[in-house]
Design an enzyme around this catalytic site. Structure first.
Site, PDB file in Angstrom:
ATOM      1  N   HIS A  87     -10.194  -5.516  -3.719  1.00  0.00           N
ATOM      2  CA  HIS A  87      -8.904  -5.693  -3.053  1.00  0.00           C
ATOM      3  C   HIS A  87      -9.100  -6.036  -1.590  1.00  0.00           C
ATOM      4  CE1 HIS A  87      -9.947  -1.419  -2.743  1.00  0.00           C
ATOM      5  NE2 HIS A  87      -9.342  -1.423  -1.568  1.00  0.00           N
ATOM      6  N   VAL A 114     -10.943   2.730  -3.993  1.00  0.00           N
ATOM      7  CA  VAL A 114     -10.531   2.245  -5.320  1.00  0.00           C
ATOM      8  C   VAL A 114     -11.505   1.144  -5.754  1.00  0.00           C
ATOM      9  CG1 VAL A 114      -8.686   1.205  -6.675  1.00  0.00           C
ATOM     10  CG2 VAL A 114      -8.120   2.789  -4.812  1.00  0.00           C
ATOM     11  N   ASP A 125       0.852  -1.188   0.000  1.00  0.00           N
ATOM     12  CA  ASP A 125       0.000   0.000   0.000  1.00  0.00           C
ATOM     13  C   ASP A 125       0.889   1.240   0.000  1.00  0.00           C
ATOM     14  OD1 ASP A 125      -3.212   0.536   0.939  1.00  0.00           O
ATOM     15  OD2 ASP A 125      -1.802   2.213   1.089  1.00  0.00           O
ATOM     16  N   ILE A 126       0.510   2.223  -0.801  1.00  0.00           N
ATOM     17  CA  ILE A 126       1.332   3.426  -0.953  1.00  0.00           C
ATOM     18  C   ILE A 126       1.292   4.312   0.299  1.00  0.00           C
ATOM     19  CG2 ILE A 126      -0.418   5.001  -1.945  1.00  0.00           C
ATOM     20  CD1 ILE A 126       1.724   5.687  -4.095  1.00  0.00           C
TER      21      ILE A 126
END
Ligand code: AMP
Length: 127
Positions: free
Chosen positions: A110, A106, A35-36
């Site tokens: 996920h 998003v 994860d960013i």
């Protein structure tokens, strides 16, 4: 139930190689990457390569091979990130935000794998 998949979402772009990611694991049907904006020492995202909006879409329409591959990939990510509870590695939380009330940002299915610290209560008690 119709699901309207937006192929311009950021994970679709990652899958097409249009933006970079830090890959943890790639299998035939699944990609796992960091994860960013991590919210824990371990924060890895696991996504199917297929165009599924959210968990119920994936569970309803994905092939058995995709579903098996996805679940096995999650287990492998847990081993790679060293959060398997039975191995005394502290365990993890798995989250699949879905839709508006689930606060899914998003719109590509996920799962978040979170660990490396105690995760606290899943849902804060309302006061
Ligand atoms: P959600 O709110 O469940 O949809 O979570 C979306 C997650 O995607 C968030 O934790 C973001 O930090 C993460 N994210 C957004 N863009 C990227 C990116 N380019 N690479 C990795 N993770 C990302």
């Amino acid at each position: 139930m119709p699901y309207d998949y937006d192929d311009q979402n950021i994970f679709a772009k990652i899958l097409r190689g249009e933006i970079p990611n830090t890959t943890v694991l790639e299998t035939e049907h699944t990609l796992a990457f960091e994860d960013i904006a991590p919210e824990a020492p371990v924060h890895t995202l696991v996504i199917p390569k297929g165009a599924y909006v959210c968990f119920d879409h994936f569970a309803a329409d994905a092939s058995d091979a995709e579903i098996v591959d996805f679940n096995r990939a999650i287990a492998e990510v847990c081993r790679i990130k060293q959060v398997v509870p039975g191995d005394g590695q502290g365990g993890y939380r798995m989250v699949a935000n879905s839709g508006e009330n689930g606060v899914q940002d998003v719109p590509h299915m996920h799962v978040h794998i979170l660990g490396g610290r105690h995760m606290g209560r899943m849902i804060p008690r309302s006061s």
